[in-house]
Design an enzyme around this catalytic site. Structure first.
Site: not given
Ligand SMILES: O=P(O)(O)OP(=O)(O)OP(=O)(O)OC[C@H]1O[C@@H](n2cnc3c(O)ncnc32)[C@H](O)[C@@H]1O
Ligand SMILES: [Mg+2]
Length: 197
Positions: A10, A14, A70
């Site tokens: 990713s 965050g 995801d």
């Protein structure tokens, strides 16, 4: 499976922060950003497909086992949109533009019709061609506010009202969000699958 180091597939800081906090010290998450700045195209039609695609890509690039997240926001009034397109809702213009577009789409829609859920699918592959990815999902039910509130978290957090706490998810402390969020639920299942709890 003995995992001490995983690459997180990713580019979202965050997510990295939240997932590392949930995993604790037993597993070190390394960002795929250490290996590549190129983001794979998310061509799947489901959270599951996109999570697997991102995990395989990261495992291929890093040579490490890879975890992908995801996730997105499914709004009832919008038939589940923006869903898998949540990050791209306002054509890649970022969180503020995504939130503004969502508020606009729900203008004058009454509270009772503003239900929504955050969705998170985690996919773990041991290597790029792993024929049996571990998949875990989590949902978090709430409602879309009429205006942004709070500045913790990321993404749609300022617009997501959390009924069990009566605040927006951006008003929750990071520790509180990490106890009850869609990501926390998915991670809970993953930790069970990995024998980490
Ligand atoms: O694909 P990677 O690189 O992991 O990063 P991304 O930000 O593109 O992540 P996704 O493709 O999974 O899109 C997720 C979208 O849903 C939003 N989202 C997911 N989880 C969220 C959360 O916990 N709080 C607020 N928004 C969230 C987020 O802001 C993104 O717009
Ligand atoms: Mg993405």
């Amino acid at each position: 499976m003995n995992l001490t180091q995983l690459v997180l597939a990713s580019h979202n800081a965050g997510k990295l922060k939240e997932l590392q906090a949930m995993l604790g010290d037993s597993v070190q998450l390394r960002s795929i950003g250490e290996f590549s700045q190129v983001e794979p195209e998310e061509t799947g039609l489901s959270f599951v497909e996109n999570a697997i695609l991102k995990a395989r890509n990261a495992a291929r690039i890093s040579g490490l086992p890879a975890l992908a997240d995801d996730s997105g926001l499914a709004v009832d009034f919008l038939g589940g949109a923006p869903g898998i397109y949540s990050a791209r809702y306002a054509d890649g213009k970022g969180d503020a533009a995504n939130n503004a577009k969502l508020l606009d789409a729900l203008r004058d829609v009454p509270d009772a019709m503003r239900g929504a859920q955050f969705v998170c699918v985690l996919a773990l592959v041991r290597h790029a061609d792993d024929p049996l990815p571990i998949l875990c999902e989590g949902l978090w039910h709430g409602r879309i506010l009429h205006a942004a509130s709070g500045d913790h978290g990321f993404g749609y957090d300022p617009l997501f009202w959390v009924p069990e706490r009566n605040v927006s998810s951006a008003e929750l402390s990071p520790a509180d969000k990490n106890q009850i969020s869609h990501r926390a639920r998915a991670m809970d299942l993953l930790r069970q699958r990995l024998g980490l709890k």
